[in-house]
Design an enzyme around this catalytic site. Structure first.
Site, PDB file in Angstrom:
ATOM      1  N   SER A  28      47.265  37.464  36.603  1.00 11.21           N
ATOM      2  CA  SER A  28      48.006  38.721  36.721  1.00 11.21           C
ATOM      3  C   SER A  28      48.415  38.905  38.178  1.00 11.21           C
ATOM      4  O   SER A  28      47.904  38.229  39.074  1.00 11.21           O
ATOM      5  CB  SER A  28      47.144  39.907  36.252  1.00 11.21           C
ATOM      6  OG  SER A  28      46.030  40.097  37.097  1.00 11.21           O
ATOM      7  N   ASP A  81      44.425  30.392  34.538  1.00 10.71           N
ATOM      8  CA  ASP A  81      43.966  31.776  34.560  1.00 10.71           C
ATOM      9  C   ASP A  81      42.471  31.884  34.881  1.00 10.71           C
ATOM     10  O   ASP A  81      41.629  31.711  34.007  1.00 10.71           O
ATOM     11  CB  ASP A  81      44.269  32.428  33.202  1.00 10.71           C
ATOM     12  CG  ASP A  81      43.967  33.917  33.208  1.00 10.71           C
ATOM     13  OD1 ASP A  81      43.579  34.446  34.268  1.00 10.71           O
ATOM     14  OD2 ASP A  81      44.117  34.552  32.152  1.00 10.71           O
ATOM     15  N   TYR A 135      45.867  44.591  29.698  1.00  7.51           N
ATOM     16  CA  TYR A 135      45.281  43.256  29.679  1.00  7.51           C
ATOM     17  C   TYR A 135      44.951  42.925  28.235  1.00  7.51           C
ATOM     18  O   TYR A 135      44.859  43.824  27.390  1.00  7.51           O
ATOM     19  CB  TYR A 135      44.005  43.220  30.511  1.00  7.51           C
ATOM     20  CG  TYR A 135      44.216  43.480  31.975  1.00  7.51           C
ATOM     21  CD1 TYR A 135      44.766  42.513  32.801  1.00  7.51           C
ATOM     22  CD2 TYR A 135      43.872  44.705  32.535  1.00  7.51           C
ATOM     23  CE1 TYR A 135      44.964  42.751  34.149  1.00  7.51           C
ATOM     24  CE2 TYR A 135      44.061  44.953  33.886  1.00  7.51           C
ATOM     25  CZ  TYR A 135      44.606  43.974  34.685  1.00  7.51           C
ATOM     26  OH  TYR A 135      44.803  44.206  36.012  1.00  7.51           O
ATOM     27  N   ASN A 165      49.014  42.192  39.795  1.00  5.47           N
ATOM     28  CA  ASN A 165      48.753  43.485  40.427  1.00  5.47           C
ATOM     29  C   ASN A 165      47.288  43.643  40.802  1.00  5.47           C
ATOM     30  O   ASN A 165      46.419  42.993  40.232  1.00  5.47           O
ATOM     31  CB  ASN A 165      49.181  44.606  39.497  1.00  5.47           C
ATOM     32  CG  ASN A 165      50.682  44.613  39.260  1.00  5.47           C
ATOM     33  OD1 ASN A 165      51.460  44.555  40.207  1.00  5.47           O
ATOM     34  ND2 ASN A 165      51.084  44.646  38.008  1.00  5.47           N
ATOM     35  N   THR A 172      40.200  34.328  32.659  1.00  7.72           N
ATOM     36  CA  THR A 172      39.823  34.066  31.268  1.00  7.72           C
ATOM     37  C   THR A 172      38.722  33.017  31.270  1.00  7.72           C
ATOM     38  O   THR A 172      38.847  31.999  31.936  1.00  7.72           O
ATOM     39  CB  THR A 172      41.048  33.541  30.483  1.00  7.72           C
ATOM     40  OG1 THR A 172      41.970  34.603  30.325  1.00  7.72           O
ATOM     41  CG2 THR A 172      40.648  33.032  29.112  1.00  7.72           C
ATOM     42  N   TRP A 207      44.105  46.460  41.506  1.00  3.14           N
ATOM     43  CA  TRP A 207      43.637  47.835  41.307  1.00  3.14           C
ATOM     44  C   TRP A 207      42.143  47.952  41.572  1.00  3.14           C
ATOM     45  O   TRP A 207      41.397  46.972  41.485  1.00  3.14           O
ATOM     46  CB  TRP A 207      43.976  48.343  39.898  1.00  3.14           C
ATOM     47  CG  TRP A 207      43.345  47.587  38.771  1.00  3.14           C
ATOM     48  CD1 TRP A 207      43.905  46.551  38.087  1.00  3.14           C
ATOM     49  CD2 TRP A 207      42.035  47.791  38.203  1.00  3.14           C
ATOM     50  NE1 TRP A 207      43.021  46.097  37.132  1.00  3.14           N
ATOM     51  CE2 TRP A 207      41.873  46.838  37.179  1.00  3.14           C
ATOM     52  CE3 TRP A 207      40.991  48.689  38.464  1.00  3.14           C
ATOM     53  CZ2 TRP A 207      40.706  46.750  36.411  1.00  3.14           C
ATOM     54  CZ3 TRP A 207      39.820  48.594  37.700  1.00  3.14           C
ATOM     55  CH2 TRP A 207      39.699  47.629  36.685  1.00  3.14           C
ATOM     56  N   ASP A 243      42.272  37.125  40.216  1.00  2.00           N
ATOM     57  CA  ASP A 243      42.831  36.758  38.925  1.00  2.00           C
ATOM     58  C   ASP A 243      44.178  36.057  39.052  1.00  2.00           C
ATOM     59  O   ASP A 243      45.177  36.686  39.383  1.00  2.00           O
ATOM     60  CB  ASP A 243      42.976  38.052  38.111  1.00  2.00           C
ATOM     61  CG  ASP A 243      43.458  37.799  36.711  1.00  2.00           C
ATOM     62  OD1 ASP A 243      43.356  36.653  36.239  1.00  2.00           O
ATOM     63  OD2 ASP A 243      43.940  38.756  36.081  1.00  2.00           O
TER      64      ASP A 243
END
Ligand SMILES: *[C@@H]1O[C@H](CO)[C@@H](O)[C@H](O)[C@H]1NC(C)=O
Ligand SMILES: *[C@@H]1O[C@H](CO)[C@@H](O)[C@H](O)[C@H]1NC(C)=O
Ligand SMILES: *[C@@H]1O[C@H](CO)[C@@H](O)[C@H](O)[C@H]1NC(C)=O
Length: 387
Positions: A89, A271, A131, A91, A274, A93, A86
């Site tokens: 963003s 992005d 988000y 971070n 998206t 996870w 992505d």
């Protein structure tokens, strides 16, 4: 990633025309191909014909042009995950093996089990990520990420204990690897790209994105870390300075349709997380007026005669980047085989444009952390190669 509306096969019950009850699956095929996609991915051999050893290639899978993901592994021995890579963003996870039984979004995906990884290091901090599409809550851990044949030790990432169900249950990817920059990362953590550059896994602190948008094809293009692939674009790469060091954000000088100005001096981000192009509300309205669209049920309908629709021109640092009706119009078949056409734009309550997969399918993009700039070039269409 993702202010709302990306991926997700959202079914909307709408009335259209003469009071007919119709169901529109916004993103086409309802069946998320989950298992098949995954199996086919496993059989893929990510070694490439490329000979430049300092570049890392991450092949992407494409689900219906709305969800793109790649394969990485975490820990020692490796635990494998499908991740969204992505650019919107910073971070990273993964679902945690400790997540609640009741959280389907977690239970229905692969989960990272720190007790099975000898390289896991506890962090102790909690996190919440918001988000556009929903939030993710959990705690931080540190471990080694494996991707494209390389390993990246000491990546701080989130173990998700809770994920917003409606969104994260419906996607194929298990977690997210944030390709954004440090200003939007957790405090005292170095995000993926900056960490791999600091560890000299690549010579140049840059990556590039090639998205393939062929309906029905699973091959979604690739992300190349450490450089560019000249066979994927034509002409030169046009570079634009970043206006922020968190998002890959820059300025669009002007957006126009014909002689009509839609927006001026407005920021935009690139992005991959998206699927549509998201536009500040006021500009969204002006644009759809220029397209003679009718808006209903939160969607904007335009004529299906693509030849009669204009290009939308983005003037960026002196070069014009058109978006064509082929890119921005989606055909939707309603019941009774009635065809309608909606735009792939969505309004957002923000003051910048989010150029998602609709834009990234047309333009090859380069993300250069060293020079603090992004590059844009016309992607070479790759329709002949099948899936
Ligand atoms: C990759 O593909 C080649 C040729 O198709 C095959 O010989 C090789 O074993 C494969 N490698 C892996 C890791 O699957
Ligand atoms: C790799 O590239 C170099 C120069 O670009 C070339 O000389 C060499 O033959 C290539 N190696 C292979 C295995 O293709
Ligand atoms: C982290 O969250 C857990 C569960 O909500 C809570 O029990 C714990 O106290 C939190 N830890 C910190 C450091 O805030």
């Amino acid at each position: 990633m993702a202010r709302v509306l990306f991926f997700l096969s959202i079914s909307l019950a709408v009335t259209f025309g003469s009071c007919r009850q119709l169901r529109i699956s916004l993103h086409g095929v309802e069946n998320p191909l989950g298992l098949e996609l995954f199996n086919r991915f496993l059989s893929i051999n990510s070694s490439t014909s490329s000979n430049d050893t300092d570049k890392i290639r991450l092949p992407l899978r494409n689900r219906n042009n709305v969800e793109y993901f790649g394969i990485v592994s975490m820990g020692t021995p490796k635990q494998m995950f499908k991740v969204m890579l992505d650019t919107g963003s910073s971070n990273t996870w993964l679902p945690s093996s400790n997540c609640a039984r009741s959280n389907w979004a977690c239970q229905n995906h692969r989960r990272y089990d720190s007790s099975r990884s000898s390289s896991h290091v506890k962090d102790g901090r909690n996190f919440t990520l918001f988000y556009g599409a929903g939030s993710v809550i959990g705690y931080l851990s540190k471990d080694t990420l494996h991707f494209g044949g390389k390993e990246l030790p000491n990546l701080i990432f989130g173990e998700a204990m809770f994920q917003y169900q409606e969104v994260f249950d419906s996607v194929i990817f298990d977690g997210i690897v944030g390709l954004g920059l440090g200003e939007r990362a957790w405090a005292n953590s170095t995000p993926f790209l900056e960490l791999l550059c600091a560890q000299h896994l690549v010579e140049e602190c840059v990556f590039s994105v090639y998205l393939r948008r062929v309906p029905g094809s699973l091959r979604g293009g690739e992300i190349i870390i450490g450089g560019i692939d000249k066979s994927r674009f034509s002409g030169s790469i046009h570079y634009v300075p970043l206006t922020e060091y968190g998002y890959w954000k820059f300025e669009i000088t002007k957006v126009s349709v014909g002689l009509e100005k839609i927006d001026v001096s407005v920021s935009a981000i690139l992005d991959t997380g998206t699927s549509n192009i998201l536009i500040p509300e006021q500009s969204y309205d002006i644009l759809h007026k220029a397209l003679k669209a009718t808006t209903d049920y939160g969607m904007s309908f335009v004529t299906c005669e693509l030849d009669s629709l204009p290009n939308i021109k983005l003037l960026i640092a002196g070069r014009t980047f058109p978006i064509t009706p082929m890119d921005y119009v989606k055909e939707v078949l309603l019941e009774d085989n009635i065809k309608v056409c909606i735009t792939r734009f969505s309004p957002i309550n923000l003051n910048f444009w989010i150029l998602g997969d609709v834009f990234l399918g047309r333009y090859y993009t380069v993300y250069d952390a060293t020079e603090k700039r992004v590059g844009l070039a016309r992607a070479v269409p790759d329709v002949a190669m099948g899936g």
